[in-house]
Design an enzyme around this catalytic site. Structure first.
Site, PDB file in Angstrom:
ATOM      1  N   CYS A 260       0.893  -1.178   0.000  1.00 24.92           N
ATOM      2  CA  CYS A 260       0.000   0.000   0.000  1.00 24.92           C
ATOM      3  C   CYS A 260       0.923   1.216   0.000  1.00 24.92           C
ATOM      4  O   CYS A 260       1.229   1.767   1.052  1.00 24.92           O
ATOM      5  CB  CYS A 260      -0.855   0.018   1.252  1.00 24.92           C
ATOM      6  SG  CYS A 260      -1.736  -1.520   1.561  1.00 24.92           S
ATOM      7  N   SER A 261       1.375   1.661  -1.151  1.00 22.83           N
ATOM      8  CA  SER A 261       2.585   2.495  -1.139  1.00 22.83           C
ATOM      9  C   SER A 261       2.408   3.967  -1.488  1.00 22.83           C
ATOM     10  O   SER A 261       3.345   4.751  -1.312  1.00 22.83           O
ATOM     11  CB  SER A 261       3.630   1.902  -2.082  1.00 22.83           C
ATOM     12  OG  SER A 261       3.196   2.021  -3.398  1.00 22.83           O
ATOM     13  N   GLY A 264       4.260   7.161  -1.721  1.00 20.49           N
ATOM     14  CA  GLY A 264       5.629   6.686  -1.936  1.00 20.49           C
ATOM     15  C   GLY A 264       6.660   7.175  -0.932  1.00 20.49           C
ATOM     16  O   GLY A 264       7.859   6.979  -1.140  1.00 20.49           O
ATOM     17  N   GLY A 265       6.208   7.767   0.178  1.00 18.43           N
ATOM     18  CA  GLY A 265       7.155   8.249   1.188  1.00 18.43           C
ATOM     19  C   GLY A 265       8.062   7.125   1.679  1.00 18.43           C
ATOM     20  O   GLY A 265       9.286   7.278   1.756  1.00 18.43           O
ATOM     21  N   LYS A 266       7.452   5.987   1.997  1.00 13.36           N
ATOM     22  CA  LYS A 266       8.259   4.893   2.572  1.00 13.36           C
ATOM     23  C   LYS A 266       9.011   4.136   1.486  1.00 13.36           C
ATOM     24  O   LYS A 266      10.159   3.751   1.674  1.00 13.36           O
ATOM     25  CB  LYS A 266       7.373   3.978   3.405  1.00 13.36           C
ATOM     26  CG  LYS A 266       6.738   4.756   4.547  1.00 13.36           C
ATOM     27  CD  LYS A 266       5.869   3.956   5.434  1.00 13.36           C
ATOM     28  CE  LYS A 266       5.090   4.863   6.365  1.00 13.36           C
ATOM     29  NZ  LYS A 266       3.996   5.617   5.721  1.00 13.36           N
ATOM     30  N   ASP A 284      -0.414   0.168  -5.276  1.00 10.54           N
ATOM     31  CA  ASP A 284      -1.536   0.814  -4.603  1.00 10.54           C
ATOM     32  C   ASP A 284      -2.793   0.455  -5.374  1.00 10.54           C
ATOM     33  O   ASP A 284      -2.729   0.170  -6.571  1.00 10.54           O
ATOM     34  CB  ASP A 284      -1.363   2.344  -4.546  1.00 10.54           C
ATOM     35  CG  ASP A 284      -2.146   2.955  -3.395  1.00 10.54           C
ATOM     36  OD1 ASP A 284      -1.581   3.139  -2.296  1.00 10.54           O
ATOM     37  OD2 ASP A 284      -3.354   3.237  -3.588  1.00 10.54           O
ATOM     38  N   ASP A 311      -4.484  -4.523  -6.154  1.00 15.13           N
ATOM     39  CA  ASP A 311      -5.250  -4.642  -4.915  1.00 15.13           C
ATOM     40  C   ASP A 311      -4.526  -5.598  -3.961  1.00 15.13           C
ATOM     41  O   ASP A 311      -4.272  -6.754  -4.319  1.00 15.13           O
ATOM     42  CB  ASP A 311      -6.653  -5.174  -5.277  1.00 15.13           C
ATOM     43  CG  ASP A 311      -7.557  -5.278  -4.064  1.00 15.13           C
ATOM     44  OD1 ASP A 311      -7.076  -5.107  -2.926  1.00 15.13           O
ATOM     45  OD2 ASP A 311      -8.759  -5.532  -4.272  1.00 15.13           O
ATOM     46  N   ASP A 329       1.894  -1.103   4.886  1.00 13.21           N
ATOM     47  CA  ASP A 329       1.621   0.183   5.557  1.00 13.21           C
ATOM     48  C   ASP A 329       0.135   0.425   5.313  1.00 13.21           C
ATOM     49  O   ASP A 329      -0.255   1.122   4.380  1.00 13.21           O
ATOM     50  CB  ASP A 329       2.496   1.274   4.923  1.00 13.21           C
ATOM     51  CG  ASP A 329       2.354   2.605   5.639  1.00 13.21           C
ATOM     52  OD1 ASP A 329       2.253   2.614   6.872  1.00 13.21           O
ATOM     53  OD2 ASP A 329       2.320   3.652   4.948  1.00 13.21           O
ATOM     54  N   CYS A 382      -0.757   4.593  10.854  1.00 10.54           N
ATOM     55  CA  CYS A 382      -0.651   5.901  11.510  1.00 10.54           C
ATOM     56  C   CYS A 382      -1.845   6.086  12.438  1.00 10.54           C
ATOM     57  O   CYS A 382      -2.545   7.096  12.374  1.00 10.54           O
ATOM     58  CB  CYS A 382      -0.543   7.025  10.491  1.00 10.54           C
ATOM     59  SG  CYS A 382      -1.804   6.976   9.232  1.00 10.54           S
TER      60      CYS A 382
HETATM   61  C1  LIG Z   1      -1.212   4.682   4.789  1.00  9.98           C
HETATM   62  S1  LIG Z   1      -1.408   4.923   3.099  1.00  9.98           S
HETATM   63  C2  LIG Z   1       0.164   4.508   2.452  1.00  9.98           C
HETATM   64  C3  LIG Z   1       1.230   5.558   2.608  1.00  9.98           C
HETATM   65  C4  LIG Z   1       2.511   5.164   1.912  1.00  9.98           C
HETATM   66  N1  LIG Z   1       2.996   3.889   2.372  1.00  9.98           N
HETATM   67  C5  LIG Z   1       3.606   6.195   2.074  1.00  9.98           C
HETATM   68  O1  LIG Z   1       4.464   6.040   2.921  1.00  9.98           O
HETATM   69  O2  LIG Z   1       3.604   7.170   1.338  1.00  9.98           O
HETATM   70  C6  LIG Z   1      -2.357   3.533   2.633  1.00  9.98           C
HETATM   71  C7  LIG Z   1      -2.514   3.360   1.150  1.00  9.98           C
HETATM   72  O3  LIG Z   1      -3.208   2.133   0.940  1.00  9.98           O
HETATM   73  C8  LIG Z   1      -3.925   2.239  -0.260  1.00  9.98           C
HETATM   74  N2  LIG Z   1      -4.910   1.131  -0.260  1.00  9.98           N
HETATM   75  C9  LIG Z   1      -6.142   1.081   0.296  1.00  9.98           C
HETATM   76  N3  LIG Z   1      -6.695  -0.130   0.103  1.00  9.98           N
HETATM   77  C10 LIG Z   1      -5.787  -0.865  -0.581  1.00  9.98           C
HETATM   78  C11 LIG Z   1      -5.768  -2.201  -1.094  1.00  9.98           C
HETATM   79  N4  LIG Z   1      -6.817  -3.032  -0.933  1.00  9.98           N
HETATM   80  N5  LIG Z   1      -4.675  -2.606  -1.777  1.00  9.98           N
HETATM   81  C12 LIG Z   1      -3.614  -1.784  -1.956  1.00  9.98           C
HETATM   82  N6  LIG Z   1      -3.585  -0.512  -1.509  1.00  9.98           N
HETATM   83  C13 LIG Z   1      -4.650  -0.067  -0.822  1.00  9.98           C
HETATM   84  C14 LIG Z   1      -4.484   3.635  -0.219  1.00  9.98           C
HETATM   85  O4  LIG Z   1      -4.776   4.102  -1.511  1.00  9.98           O
HETATM   86  C15 LIG Z   1      -3.327   4.417   0.423  1.00  9.98           C
HETATM   87  O5  LIG Z   1      -2.545   5.042  -0.547  1.00  9.98           O
END
Ligand SMILES: C[S@@+](CC[C@H](N)C(=O)[O-])C[C@H]1O[C@@H](n2cnc3c(N)ncnc32)[C@H](O)[C@@H]1O
Length: 447
Positions: A260-261, A264-266, A284, A311, A329, A382
């Site tokens: 879940c990226s 892209g910070g991490k 994502d 997904d 994440d 978070c």
């Molecule tokens: C906490 S944020 C991620 C932040 C990211 N890791 C960063 O450091 O920039 C969670 C992310 O999960 C994505 N998301 C939600 N449901 C998802 C799924 N079923 N599969 C993959 N990504 C998903 C969201 O679009 C969101 O961008």
């Protein structure tokens, strides 16, 4: 300070409260580039001040309004909130000016009756300031909820989980502005060089407490306009979030999946730690968010990231037993981010926590087979909700006895300030650590 600034703040608040916009996005949408810094600051202070103190302000309005709160038109209500905020919280604005400016906005957006109403309520609030700010302390749950403007369900959960004193301090800290943290991109510069450059431009810069690559900026005005930002020498990221890459501590030439990226910070931090050697698959579920990862990676010069719309609940047999590291994440309630996005207090519902915890667990279960023997699985959020954090991890470990938690305290500076390390994971709180509320667990797949 101009009349325009207040009107812009009013429109931002409507956008957030009526259209469900995120505060940072709504602010960027409404603030035009020509605005002077003083007006921009006033807009931010009014928007965040009203969002942070909404329940408390409404409590004050209820003491001086002859009309029941439910019957006040949403636009007029927003103007009243802005007015009371200025009268009670902003010493530098004379009450008379606050009242007049609000009345001017009502003249444009309301009608004759509402002009008189707003004028009356705000004058009344100004005259009875000492009385309206008082909140009855008899019932601690009600008191914390009103005084620090958090929904009752949230305060109740936290009192049950952490106790009254802890909850009061947490809610108080949630209403304080978060500092801007930046992550130094060590692919392009060093912490010392960037620090000196920023200081030479009159920025006040300090080292982070826990994350090696973190700098804290006390006066971050327009920091993303700097050449160093455009050149990818740093990214804005909370210190807590930098600890994910630091705790993963990936080796060069590894294969990493970030499930879940976006934005892209991490992922970009992981690429930085790997010295741009190896391979990161950054996924994502949302197509439109993939561009954000690509943009960040390109600006930061991280070229080992391959982005994919995917997904996290869908199986990918091609990755079976392949990964050295996998990061989940997870999408979460975000209750650790209230300092930065106060609207979370009003948009989040208690039922969301249950729904999210089901999704979080399913994602973990779905990706576990991708990890090879001795590979690492990191789970982070978070939020400060146990049901989305350690309870998820414990359930996962119970169902999957080939995984176990591994110690992470040796990977974080000032580890003694993080008591949950003794239990094998990291949980940060805004009022204790001055970071976002954040959770990280690191697991190894033993067979
Ligand atoms: C906490 S944020 C991620 C932040 C990211 N890791 C960063 O450091 O920039 C969670 C992310 O999960 C994505 N998301 C939600 N449901 C998802 C799924 N079923 N599969 C993959 N990504 C998903 C969201 O679009 C969101 O961008």
């Amino acid at each position: 300070m101009s009349h325009d600034a207040r009107e812009i703040a009013f429109n931002i608040l409507l956008d957030i409260n009526q259209n469900g916009a995120f505060s940072n996005i709504a602010i960027n949408r409404h603030i035009k580039s020509g605005l002077n810094p003083q007006d921009e600051n006033l807009i931010r202070e009014l928007v965040y001040g009203v969002l942070e103190n909404k329940l408390y302000i409404d409590h004050m309005i209820s003491k001086v309004s002859k009309i029941k709160l439910k019957k006040i038109h949403p636009s007029i209500f927003e103007i009243l909130r802005m007015g009371v905020y200025q009268i009670v919280f902003m010493d530098k604005i004379p009450d008379r000016a606050a009242v007049n400016e609000c009345v001017n906005i009502v003249k444009k957006y309301g009608h004759k009756g509402t002009v008189g109403f707003v004028n009356g309520v705000l004058r009344n609030a100004s005259r009875n300031k000492e009385e309206i700010i008082v909140v009855d302390e008899k019932n601690k749950l009600d008191y914390i909820s009103i005084k620090y403007s958090h929904p009752k369900w949230m305060v109740k959960r936290w009192i049950e989980e952490f106790g009254e004193d802890f909850t009061e301090k947490l809610c108080q800290a949630n209403n304080h502005k978060a500092e801007i943290n930046i992550r130094v991109n060590t692919i392009k510069t060093t912490k010392d060089i960037l620090k000196k450059t920023l200081m030479s431009r009159d920025y006040v810069v300090r080292d982070g407490l826990y994350a090696k690559d973190c700098l804290i900026i006390d006066n971050p005005y327009r920091i993303t306009d700097l050449e160093e930002f455009k050149l990818g020498h740093f990214i804005i990221q909370d210190e807590s979030s930098m600890l994910v890459g630091q705790i993963m501590n990936p080796r060069e030439e590894s294969l990493v999946l970030d499930v879940c990226s976006a934005p892209g910070g991490k992922s970009t931090h992981i690429g930085q730690i790997m010295n741009n050697k190896g391979s990161i698959i950054s996924r994502d579920i949302y197509d439109h968010k993939i561009k954000l990862i690509n943009d960040n990676a390109q600006r930061l010069g991280i070229n080992i990231i391959k982005t994919e719309v995917f997904d996290g609940l869908k199986k990918d047999d091609s990755l079976y037993n392949k990964l050295d590291y996998c990061l989940v994440d997870a999408p979460c309630s975000g209750l650790g981010l209230i300092r930065r996005k106060p609207e979370i207090k009003w948009n989040r519902k208690e039922e969301d926590i249950k729904d999210l915890s089901i999704l979080q667990y399913k994602i973990l279960e779905n990706v576990k087979d991708y990890i090879k023997k001795d590979g690492i699985l990191i789970y982070s959020t978070c939020t400060i909700e146990k049901d989305e954090n350690i309870n998820i991890v414990n359930k996962f470990l119970k169902e999957n006895d080939n995984f176990r938690l591994i110690s992470i305290d040796n990977l974080v500076e000032n580890k003694d300030e993080i008591p949950t390390f003794k239990k094998g994971y990291l949980q940060l709180f805004p009022h204790i650590h001055n970071t976002d509320g954040f959770f990280i667990a690191k697991m190894i797949k033993e067979r």
